[in-house]
Write a protein that holds these residues in place. Structure first.
Motif, PDB file in Angstrom:
ATOM      1  N   PHE A  16      50.771  35.360 -22.971  1.00  0.00           N
ATOM      2  CA  PHE A  16      50.522  33.982 -23.389  1.00  0.00           C
ATOM      3  C   PHE A  16      49.150  33.595 -22.839  1.00  0.00           C
ATOM      4  N   THR A  17      48.278  33.094 -23.707  1.00  0.00           N
ATOM      5  CA  THR A  17      46.930  32.741 -23.284  1.00  0.00           C
ATOM      6  C   THR A  17      46.443  31.505 -24.033  1.00  0.00           C
ATOM      7  N   GLU A  18      45.477  30.822 -23.428  1.00  0.00           N
ATOM      8  CA  GLU A  18      44.936  29.621 -24.056  1.00  0.00           C
ATOM      9  C   GLU A  18      43.774  29.936 -24.999  1.00  0.00           C
ATOM     10  N   ARG A  19      43.251  31.147 -24.938  1.00  0.00           N
ATOM     11  CA  ARG A  19      42.150  31.525 -25.830  1.00  0.00           C
ATOM     12  C   ARG A  19      42.212  33.027 -26.132  1.00  0.00           C
ATOM     13  N   GLY A  20      41.675  33.387 -27.266  1.00  0.00           N
ATOM     14  CA  GLY A  20      41.662  34.788 -27.658  1.00  0.00           C
ATOM     15  C   GLY A  20      40.788  35.618 -26.732  1.00  0.00           C
ATOM     16  N   ASP A  21      41.166  36.837 -26.523  1.00  0.00           N
ATOM     17  CA  ASP A  21      40.416  37.755 -25.674  1.00  0.00           C
ATOM     18  C   ASP A  21      40.577  39.145 -26.269  1.00  0.00           C
ATOM     19  N   ASP A  22      39.489  39.727 -26.749  1.00  0.00           N
ATOM     20  CA  ASP A  22      39.559  41.054 -27.371  1.00  0.00           C
ATOM     21  C   ASP A  22      40.115  42.108 -26.424  1.00  0.00           C
ATOM     22  N   ARG A  23      39.920  41.913 -25.132  1.00  0.00           N
ATOM     23  CA  ARG A  23      40.438  42.869 -24.149  1.00  0.00           C
ATOM     24  C   ARG A  23      41.957  43.018 -24.276  1.00  0.00           C
ATOM     25  N   PHE A  24      42.657  41.913 -24.536  1.00  0.00           N
ATOM     26  CA  PHE A  24      44.103  41.976 -24.676  1.00  0.00           C
ATOM     27  C   PHE A  24      44.500  42.798 -25.892  1.00  0.00           C
ATOM     28  N   ARG A  25      43.766  42.645 -26.971  1.00  0.00           N
ATOM     29  CA  ARG A  25      44.094  43.362 -28.199  1.00  0.00           C
ATOM     30  C   ARG A  25      43.860  44.868 -28.062  1.00  0.00           C
ATOM     31  N   LYS A  26      42.963  45.257 -27.173  1.00  0.00           N
ATOM     32  CA  LYS A  26      42.660  46.678 -26.968  1.00  0.00           C
ATOM     33  C   LYS A  26      43.627  47.349 -25.991  1.00  0.00           C
ATOM     34  N   LEU A  27      44.506  46.573 -25.394  1.00  0.00           N
ATOM     35  CA  LEU A  27      45.448  47.120 -24.416  1.00  0.00           C
ATOM     36  C   LEU A  27      46.368  48.184 -25.004  1.00  0.00           C
ATOM     37  N   GLN A  28      46.702  48.040 -26.259  1.00  0.00           N
ATOM     38  CA  GLN A  28      47.642  48.972 -26.898  1.00  0.00           C
ATOM     39  C   GLN A  28      47.228  50.421 -26.652  1.00  0.00           C
ATOM     40  N   ALA A  29      45.935  50.687 -26.678  1.00  0.00           N
ATOM     41  CA  ALA A  29      45.452  52.054 -26.499  1.00  0.00           C
ATOM     42  C   ALA A  29      45.499  52.508 -25.044  1.00  0.00           C
ATOM     43  N   THR A  30      45.541  51.566 -24.097  1.00  0.00           N
ATOM     44  CA  THR A  30      45.458  51.949 -22.690  1.00  0.00           C
ATOM     45  C   THR A  30      46.788  51.951 -21.955  1.00  0.00           C
ATOM     46  N   ILE A  31      47.823  51.352 -22.537  1.00  0.00           N
ATOM     47  CA  ILE A  31      49.116  51.319 -21.829  1.00  0.00           C
ATOM     48  C   ILE A  31      50.271  51.787 -22.713  1.00  0.00           C
ATOM     49  N   PRO A  32      50.104  52.897 -23.428  1.00  0.00           N
ATOM     50  CA  PRO A  32      51.253  53.368 -24.199  1.00  0.00           C
ATOM     51  C   PRO A  32      52.389  53.723 -23.250  1.00  0.00           C
ATOM     52  N   PRO A  33      53.606  53.626 -23.628  1.00  0.00           N
ATOM     53  CA  PRO A  33      54.128  53.342 -24.962  1.00  0.00           C
ATOM     54  C   PRO A  33      54.382  51.860 -25.220  1.00  0.00           C
ATOM     55  N   SER A  34      53.855  50.962 -24.366  1.00  0.00           N
ATOM     56  CA  SER A  34      54.090  49.528 -24.542  1.00  0.00           C
ATOM     57  C   SER A  34      53.448  49.007 -25.821  1.00  0.00           C
ATOM     58  N   HIS A  35      54.151  48.109 -26.490  1.00  0.00           N
ATOM     59  CA  HIS A  35      53.602  47.386 -27.630  1.00  0.00           C
ATOM     60  C   HIS A  35      53.103  46.044 -27.115  1.00  0.00           C
ATOM     61  N   VAL A  36      51.871  45.679 -27.471  1.00  0.00           N
ATOM     62  CA  VAL A  36      51.234  44.485 -26.936  1.00  0.00           C
ATOM     63  C   VAL A  36      51.253  43.371 -27.981  1.00  0.00           C
ATOM     64  N   HIS A  37      51.667  42.177 -27.541  1.00  0.00           N
ATOM     65  CA  HIS A  37      51.702  40.988 -28.395  1.00  0.00           C
ATOM     66  C   HIS A  37      50.956  39.880 -27.674  1.00  0.00           C
ATOM     67  N   VAL A  38      49.967  39.277 -28.341  1.00  0.00           N
ATOM     68  CA  VAL A  38      49.189  38.189 -27.749  1.00  0.00           C
ATOM     69  C   VAL A  38      49.553  36.906 -28.484  1.00  0.00           C
ATOM     70  N   PHE A  39      49.963  35.893 -27.715  1.00  0.00           N
ATOM     71  CA  PHE A  39      50.350  34.601 -28.277  1.00  0.00           C
ATOM     72  C   PHE A  39      49.421  33.522 -27.735  1.00  0.00           C
ATOM     73  N   LEU A  40      48.760  32.801 -28.635  1.00  0.00           N
ATOM     74  CA  LEU A  40      47.892  31.706 -28.223  1.00  0.00           C
ATOM     75  C   LEU A  40      48.718  30.452 -27.981  1.00  0.00           C
ATOM     76  N   LYS A  41      48.324  29.697 -26.952  1.00  0.00           N
ATOM     77  CA  LYS A  41      48.988  28.443 -26.643  1.00  0.00           C
ATOM     78  C   LYS A  41      48.313  27.316 -27.398  1.00  0.00           C
ATOM     79  N   PRO A  42      48.965  26.255 -27.808  1.00  0.00           N
ATOM     80  CA  PRO A  42      50.368  26.011 -27.497  1.00  0.00           C
ATOM     81  C   PRO A  42      51.250  27.044 -28.188  1.00  0.00           C
TER      82      PRO A  42
END
Length: 139
Positions: A90-116
């Motif tokens: 959960f974040t208040e603003r977009g961050d490309d770093r979060f979207r790139k996490l999928q490649a660095t922490i397998p097998p976790s699936h990454v979901h980014v949710f903007l607030k509110p």
């Protein structure tokens, strides 16, 4: 004897710094849905919980919390078997770093949710987990 099928997910929640873990709305939602919820007050506590037992979903609120952001960077230090199946940020603003996490922490699936935050996105992740979770019988 009436047997009802029920899936139970194991979730770890690390709320933003200004909120007590037990007061987080996400905590209440998951508990109302019947899931096991472990709340962490610090990033170190969350890492220890992840090391100790498999976790279906880790929910981190990075709003106003540099420590929570550092936890995301540390997830790659965990062995793959200790990483959560799903990671919700959960974040208040977009961050490309979060979207790139999928490649660095397998097998976790990454979901980014903007607030509110709109709970529909998180509920969709939980439904997907429910569909793949081990089903336990409750008598």
């Amino acid at each position: 004897m009436n047997v009802q099928e029920h899936t139970t997910l194991r979730a770890v929640i690390l709320p933003s710094g200004y909120q007590l873990p037990e007061d987080a709305p996400t905590n209440r939602l998951l508990m109302d849905l019947g899931h096991t919820v472990l709340s962490a007050s610090t990033a170190d506590q969350a890492m220890q919980i992840l090391r100790d037992d498999p976790t279906d979903i880790l929910i981190i609120d990075v709003t106003d919390s540099p420590e929570n952001r550092r936890l995301i960077d540390r997830l790659g230090d965990l062995p793959a078997v200790s990483r959560p199946r799903e990671l919700a940020i959960f974040t208040e603003r977009g961050d490309d770093r979060f979207r790139k996490l999928q490649a660095t922490i397998p097998p976790s699936h990454v979901h980014v949710f903007l607030k509110p935050l709109h709970m529909h996105g998180l509920l969709n992740v939980l439904r997907r987990l429910d569909n793949t979770a081990t089903v336990t019988s409750v008598a």
